[in-house]
Write an enzyme that holds these catalytic residues in place. Structure first.
Site, PDB file in Angstrom:
ATOM      1  N   HIS A 273       0.845  -1.318  -0.062  1.00  0.00           N
ATOM      2  CA  HIS A 273       0.037  -0.176   0.032  1.00  0.00           C
ATOM      3  C   HIS A 273       0.933   1.310   0.107  1.00  0.00           C
ATOM      4  CE1 HIS A 273      -3.185   2.917   1.304  1.00  0.00           C
ATOM      5  NE2 HIS A 273      -4.092   1.926   0.821  1.00  0.00           N
ATOM      6  N   ASP A 331      -7.777  -5.327  -0.248  1.00  0.00           N
ATOM      7  CA  ASP A 331      -8.213  -5.987  -1.348  1.00  0.00           C
ATOM      8  C   ASP A 331      -8.024  -7.681  -1.187  1.00  0.00           C
ATOM      9  OD1 ASP A 331      -7.384  -3.230  -3.042  1.00  0.00           O
ATOM     10  OD2 ASP A 331      -9.587  -3.760  -3.123  1.00  0.00           O
TER      11      ASP A 331
HETATM   12  C1  SDX Z   1      -6.131   0.411  -2.917  1.00  0.00           C
HETATM   13  O1  SDX Z   1      -4.374   4.757  -1.890  1.00  0.00           O
HETATM   14  C2  SDX Z   1      -5.305   4.167  -1.318  1.00  0.00           C
HETATM   15  O2  SDX Z   1      -5.675   4.556  -0.149  1.00  0.00           O
HETATM   16  C3  SDX Z   1      -5.939   2.855  -2.189  1.00  0.00           C
HETATM   17  C4  SDX Z   1      -6.911   2.265  -1.525  1.00  0.00           C
HETATM   18  C5  SDX Z   1      -8.099   2.747  -1.156  1.00  0.00           C
HETATM   19  O3  SDX Z   1      -8.883   2.621  -0.229  1.00  0.00           O
HETATM   20  O4  SDX Z   1      -8.377   3.847  -2.154  1.00  0.00           O
HETATM   21  O5  SDX Z   1      -6.412   1.670  -0.247  1.00  0.00           O
HETATM   22  C6  SDX Z   1      -7.148   0.964  -2.290  1.00  0.00           C
HETATM   23  O6  SDX Z   1      -5.619   0.709  -4.084  1.00  0.00           O
HETATM   24  C7  SDX Z   1      -5.365  -0.629  -2.263  1.00  0.00           C
HETATM   25  C8  SDX Z   1      -3.914  -1.113  -3.137  1.00  0.00           C
HETATM   26  C9  SDX Z   1      -4.293  -2.178  -4.036  1.00  0.00           C
HETATM   27  N1  SDX Z   1      -3.352  -2.498  -5.037  1.00  0.00           N
HETATM   28  C10 SDX Z   1      -2.758  -3.725  -5.111  1.00  0.00           C
HETATM   29  O7  SDX Z   1      -2.913  -4.510  -4.255  1.00  0.00           O
HETATM   30  C11 SDX Z   1      -1.968  -3.734  -6.149  1.00  0.00           C
HETATM   31  C12 SDX Z   1      -0.588  -4.752  -5.669  1.00  0.00           C
HETATM   32  N2  SDX Z   1       0.095  -3.859  -4.834  1.00  0.00           N
HETATM   33  C13 SDX Z   1       1.289  -2.871  -5.629  1.00  0.00           C
HETATM   34  O8  SDX Z   1       0.699  -2.549  -6.807  1.00  0.00           O
HETATM   35  C14 SDX Z   1       1.636  -1.806  -4.590  1.00  0.00           C
HETATM   36  O9  SDX Z   1       1.867  -2.545  -3.386  1.00  0.00           O
HETATM   37  C15 SDX Z   1       1.119  -0.357  -4.601  1.00  0.00           C
HETATM   38  C16 SDX Z   1       1.055   0.160  -5.822  1.00  0.00           C
HETATM   39  C17 SDX Z   1      -0.438  -0.817  -3.951  1.00  0.00           C
HETATM   40  C18 SDX Z   1       1.741   0.492  -3.564  1.00  0.00           C
HETATM   41  O10 SDX Z   1       3.100   0.498  -3.997  1.00  0.00           O
HETATM   42  P1  SDX Z   1       4.152   1.473  -3.023  1.00  0.00           P
HETATM   43  O11 SDX Z   1       4.007   1.498  -1.906  1.00  0.00           O
HETATM   44  O12 SDX Z   1       4.432   2.579  -3.797  1.00  0.00           O
HETATM   45  O13 SDX Z   1       5.348   0.470  -3.307  1.00  0.00           O
HETATM   46  P2  SDX Z   1       6.524   0.387  -4.399  1.00  0.00           P
HETATM   47  O14 SDX Z   1       5.582   0.389  -5.748  1.00  0.00           O
HETATM   48  O15 SDX Z   1       7.414   1.611  -4.382  1.00  0.00           O
HETATM   49  O16 SDX Z   1       7.287  -1.025  -4.059  1.00  0.00           O
HETATM   50  C19 SDX Z   1       8.187  -1.026  -3.072  1.00  0.00           C
HETATM   51  C20 SDX Z   1       8.866  -2.439  -3.166  1.00  0.00           C
HETATM   52  C21 SDX Z   1       9.193  -2.736  -4.639  1.00  0.00           C
HETATM   53  O17 SDX Z   1      10.197  -3.765  -4.800  1.00  0.00           O
HETATM   54  P3  SDX Z   1      11.882  -3.070  -4.892  1.00  0.00           P
HETATM   55  O18 SDX Z   1      11.860  -2.392  -6.263  1.00  0.00           O
HETATM   56  O19 SDX Z   1      11.958  -2.346  -3.584  1.00  0.00           O
HETATM   57  O20 SDX Z   1      12.667  -4.330  -5.098  1.00  0.00           O
HETATM   58  O21 SDX Z   1       7.827  -3.241  -3.055  1.00  0.00           O
HETATM   59  C22 SDX Z   1       7.505  -4.269  -4.074  1.00  0.00           C
HETATM   60  C23 SDX Z   1       7.991  -3.364  -5.256  1.00  0.00           C
HETATM   61  O22 SDX Z   1       8.169  -4.246  -6.413  1.00  0.00           O
HETATM   62  N3  SDX Z   1       6.060  -4.332  -3.921  1.00  0.00           N
HETATM   63  C24 SDX Z   1       5.564  -5.445  -4.076  1.00  0.00           C
HETATM   64  C25 SDX Z   1       4.227  -5.431  -4.024  1.00  0.00           C
HETATM   65  N4  SDX Z   1       3.817  -4.062  -3.693  1.00  0.00           N
HETATM   66  C26 SDX Z   1       5.119  -3.316  -3.853  1.00  0.00           C
HETATM   67  N5  SDX Z   1       6.060  -6.755  -4.597  1.00  0.00           N
HETATM   68  C27 SDX Z   1       5.091  -7.815  -4.617  1.00  0.00           C
HETATM   69  N6  SDX Z   1       4.025  -7.641  -4.488  1.00  0.00           N
HETATM   70  C28 SDX Z   1       3.246  -6.557  -4.289  1.00  0.00           C
HETATM   71  N7  SDX Z   1       2.086  -6.430  -4.169  1.00  0.00           N
END
Ligand code: SDX
Length: 396
Positions: A273, A331
């Protein structure tokens, strides 16, 4: 300004506004609507009470609740012409494509609630949107499954009415099951608002141009559709079903390896998140709701729920996830609950949009109600070409 700028997500997460509606502490995993903990609202209130709280800032007393529920109930039908708009879609259109169109189309029917700067217009637009979203979501669903749409039945409560519009057919009445209705109502509460997430920021920016409330909410529906945002519940359930099809719990290790592989784009959907760097409090409540619903349906051995809990346990012990503070978000379990209630996976994000509509409206009204507000205009750091002259075609 010009200069070397590499994309920094944090750049887009700087504080964009003051707000009194929702408070999140991402480190503690805390979520409050107007100061009330989400755990207490999900246990002691229903969705329309929560709508009243988000819109007005206080929980309603009995008389206020009765009046609010009465006003919402009076607006559950949509103009009959809208079904002809619906018929323009292909039957296999994604429900979010249909919903984006239908919500925007509301602005063509309700001219006494389109002036965003008129408080009376905003008030009636809020009631109409909260009242009609369940009808529109059910219409979108019925259209895609080739069934006639079901009119709202106003002697039912808000959520039972929605479930009847979803599942009743001309040949078979739908008798709401109390446990499932309560579970659906809780899903609405948990998704109602979440401060300045991507879709809420979209609604604020869109509304700041002075466009009508229906168009601004339609923009929020479009943004929520994305798999990184509201589309994650659909993606999380599809992920669980894929793992289940390819060996289930025994194969979790292989899946986790794919997720951790730098060269793979596979993500653990429903995890991580932008704000929560601890357990999303909504995910905990969703997991409890899962237990209640599956037990009520005699599905305590549901393989997908067992798979989800096994996946969560492994991820919470694995350094890749722990070091990146990746925890289950809202989710991760919501898809399993909705599937058990009978909601098709293609409709999960539309349900999220139905619930989030009240949060979008509350946030939009808070912005428009601030005499200082102006049209939004995010800035950039230009990193493109310096000034140069056009080369004649013959010399290009
Ligand atoms: C919602 O903003 C809100 O409030 C949204 C929400 C709402 O109520 O409105 O809460 C609803 O959108 C919840 C989020 C739902 N999305 C998902 O579940 C999709 C999967 N999650 C990822 O896409 C990701 O976690 C995000 C986009 C939600 C958040 O990304 P961040 O915090 O910006 O983290 P990042 O993309 O900078 O990643 C940091 C690291 C990376 O690895 P490195 O580059 O450091 O090696 O964590 C990894 C990412 O690759 N990572 C994940 C991951 N999420 C981040 N790796 C595997 N699985 C994941 N889900």
């Amino acid at each position: 300004q010009t200069g070397k700028f590499t994309y920094d997500p944090g750049f887009l997460s700087t504080a964009s506004c003051n707000s009194t509606i929702t408070y999140i502490d991402g480190d503690k995993g805390e979520l409050l609507y107007r100061g009330y903990p989400i755990e207490q609202l999900a246990t002691n209130c229903d969705f329309l009470e929560t709508c009243y709280l988000l819109l007005k800032g206080e929980l309603p007393n009995a008389a206020q609740k009765q009046d609010f529920v009465g006003r919402v109930t009076n607006h559950t039908m949509v103009n009959e012409q809208m079904q002809f708009f619906l018929r323009g879609f292909r039957r296999d259109a994604h429900p979010m494509a249909v919903l984006t169109g239908l919500v925007g189309a509301l602005s063509a029917f309700y001219h006494d609630s389109t002036d965003i700067n008129n408080p009376q217009h905003r008030e009636i637009a809020a009631i109409r949107l909260i009242a009609k979203l369940p009808t529109l979501v059910a219409m979108a669903y019925k259209y895609t499954v080739g069934q006639p749409y079901v009119y709202p039945k106003n002697d039912l409560g808000y959520t039972a009415n929605f479930m009847r519009m979803m599942f009743a057919t001309p040949c078979e009445e739908y008798v709401p099951n109390e446990v499932l209705v309560r579970a659906m109502d809780r899903i609405f509460i948990l998704h109602a608002d979440h401060e300045q997430n991507a879709s809420t920021s979209t609604v604020r920016l869109c509304g700041s141009s002075g466009t009508n409330p229906f168009a601004a909410i339609a923009a929020g529906v479009a943004c929520l559709w994305g798999p990184a945002h509201g589309g994650a519940n659909e993606a999380a359930l599809n992920m669980l079903e894929d793992i289940q099809r390819n060996g289930g719990v025994e194969k979790i290790g292989e899946f986790i390896k794919q997720v951790k592989d730098k060269n793979s784009s596979v993500k653990l959907m429903g995890f991580g998140h932008r704000v929560y760097k601890n357990y999303d409090p909504r995910a905990k409540l969703m997991r409890e709701t899962c237990h209640e619903v599956l037990n009520a349906l005699g599905l305590h051995d549901d393989p997908l729920f067992k798979l989800a809990m096994a996946l969560e346990k492994i991820a919470l012990e694995d350094d890749y996830f722990v070091s990146r503070k990746l925890y289950p978000n809202v989710d991760f379990y919501s898809g399993i609950v909705q599937r058990a209630v009978g909601i098709p996976v293609s409709l999960f994000t539309a349900i999220f949009a139905l619930a989030r509509t009240v949060g979008w409206i509350a946030q939009l009204n808070e912005m428009i109600g601030d005499p200082e507000y102006k049209i939004g205009r995010p800035r950039q750091l230009f990193v493109g070409s310096e000034r140069r002259d056009v080369t004649p075609m013959a010399q290009r």
